[in-house]
Design an enzyme around this catalytic site. Structure first.
Site, PDB file in Angstrom:
ATOM      1  CG  HIS A 173       6.885  -3.537   4.042  1.00 17.03           C
ATOM      2  ND1 HIS A 173       6.793  -4.566   3.129  1.00 17.03           N
ATOM      3  CD2 HIS A 173       5.668  -3.453   4.657  1.00 17.03           C
ATOM      4  CE1 HIS A 173       5.580  -5.099   3.186  1.00 17.03           C
ATOM      5  NE2 HIS A 173       4.877  -4.440   4.099  1.00 17.03           N
ATOM      6  CG  ASP A 193       0.402  13.969  -1.115  1.00 16.02           C
ATOM      7  OD1 ASP A 193       0.838  14.393  -0.030  1.00 16.02           O
ATOM      8  OD2 ASP A 193      -0.646  14.414  -1.627  1.00 16.02           O
ATOM      9  CB  CYS A 242       9.721  -8.452   2.190  1.00 19.82           C
ATOM     10  SG  CYS A 242       8.392  -7.525   2.988  1.00 19.82           S
ATOM     11  CB  CYS A 268      10.571  -3.827   0.213  1.00 22.95           C
ATOM     12  SG  CYS A 268      10.165  -4.547   1.820  1.00 22.95           S
ATOM     13  CB  CYS A 310       6.703  -7.284  -0.266  1.00 22.85           C
ATOM     14  SG  CYS A 310       7.450  -5.637  -0.327  1.00 22.85           S
ATOM     15  CG  ASP A 344       1.692  21.290  -0.217  1.00 24.18           C
ATOM     16  OD1 ASP A 344       0.964  21.984  -0.949  1.00 24.18           O
ATOM     17  OD2 ASP A 344       1.338  20.896   0.908  1.00 24.18           O
TER      18      ASP A 344
END
Length: 375
Positions: free
Chosen positions: A337, A268, A311, A308, A306, A95
């Protein structure tokens, strides 16, 4: 030799403007639509680079203003550039610092030449001009640099927003004159606040610059969600078809789905890590506060669908314990997560576009609709 940047549309929804694409950069391909995690200071807060890669993240953000303050762009350049400095070998976007013109309005002064800040670290005077913002980003070496723009606050008068648009367009010309790094793409940013004619005019001006990509800024700055949706619908038909479309600062599921339905590709937001640091998990379109006592004896995975780390290996009861105990691990696991959830959501939209069912499952997506459980 192939150009360092290209964008190809690979699938379209027959009922909406949604599309899938492949944005080629020197450090890899970004498959769109795609959520991009924010690593303001060259770090996704509390998350290691290998952990971030496991979430499915492809492109990551960093911030020009903050990296200029600490450690300084020369330190990053001496390390071999931002990719080596933060040990991320995938695509990166920086940015420009334009958002800090908005968010740090109390400590800056804006005129046509640029913005003068007082450093929040030591009070030192810092001048950020379009030229300086581009010079810093070229030194950082991300794959995509953003033009320096003025993001007006919400609400702002039509006169104030018109002045910000004029300044943004003039600054974009100065950014173009300064930018000369062939292995870095420069994206322009359209502004316009909540004024339809200013939004349309700004989008046309930036689109006419024929840059590798175009962003729409000045949303998610305090305006009602319905206003954001109106802006998305208004500017979408004016965006160059063959370029990636980036809606800045947006990371909520419903807003991303509505934007994808109108042809946006990249998003984003600091939301997933900010929520994670405060003990909140994104599950099935809802926000779950893991401090809540209802999780104390719940030994099931946070989200069984999920994959991840949180999880896959831990229970809701354990995550509840970590958050209630103030353990850093809890914040890291929830951040992982939440990032994975947003990546999965944008990936599911891409799959739905390819399968021809996007208009049924995601356009528009509502948290309580059956579509909330299809991804």
């Amino acid at each position: 030799m192939e150009p360092p940047f290209s964008f190809a549309i690979t699938a379209r929804c027959p009922c909406t403007r949604a599309r899938c694409g492949r944005f080629h950069t020197p450090h890899g391909v970004v498959e769109t639509p795609r959520f991009m995690p924010v690593g303001t200071a060259a770090s996704i807060k509390g998350v290691t680079t290998p952990q971030l890669a496991e979430t499915g993240s492809q492109m990551v953000l960093a911030n020009t203003y903050h990296l200029h303050l600490q450690p300084g762009e020369q330190v990053v350049a001496d390390a071999g550039g931002l990719h080596r400095f933060m040990a991320w070998d995938g695509p990166l976007l920086t940015d420009s610092g334009g958002f800090q013109v908005f968010s740090l309005g109390a400590i800056n002064k804006i005129d046509d030449s640029g913005v003068v800040f007082r450093s929040p670290r030591d009070g030192a005077r810092i001048q950020l001009t379009p030229e300086r913002a581009i010079e810093i980003q070229m030194a950082l070496g991300a794959d995509v640099a953003m033009a320096f723009d003025q993001c007006p606050p919400y609400p702002a008068s039509e006169t104030e927003v018109a002045a910000a648009c004029r300044r943004t367009h003039h600054w974009l010309e100065r950014c173009l004159s300064t930018h000369n790094r062939a292995d870095q793409a420069l994206f322009g940013i359209a502004q316009g606040g909540c004024y339809p004619h200013l939004r349309q005019d700004s989008t046309r001006v930036v689109a006419a610059m024929d840059l590798p990509g175009i962003a729409v800024g000045g949303v998610s700055v305090g305006e009602p969600a319905e206003e954001m949706h109106r802006i998305v619908r208004l500017v979408a038909p004016l965006l160059p078809e063959a370029k990636p479309h980036y809606l800045m600062g947006v990371g909520s599921l419903r807003e991303m789905a509505i934007a994808v339905a109108h042809g946006f590709d990249l998003f984003d937001c600091v939301l997933p890590t900010r929520l994670g640091r405060h003990g909140t998990a994104l599950v099935g379109g809802e926000r779950w506060n893991l401090r809540n006592a209802r999780f104390r004896h719940d030994h099931t995975p946070l989200d069984p669908s999920c994959s991840c780390l949180a999880c896959r290996q831990h229970s809701r009861a354990y995550l509840h314990h970590l958050i209630r105990s103030g353990e850093m691990l809890g914040r890291t696991l929830l951040s992982l997560h939440n990032i994975t959830t947003l990546i999965r959501f944008t990936s599911a939209m891409a799959q739905a576009i390819q399968d021809g069912c996007f208009s049924e499952d995601f356009a528009p997506w509502e948290p309580n609709s059956p579509a909330a459980h299809t991804w």
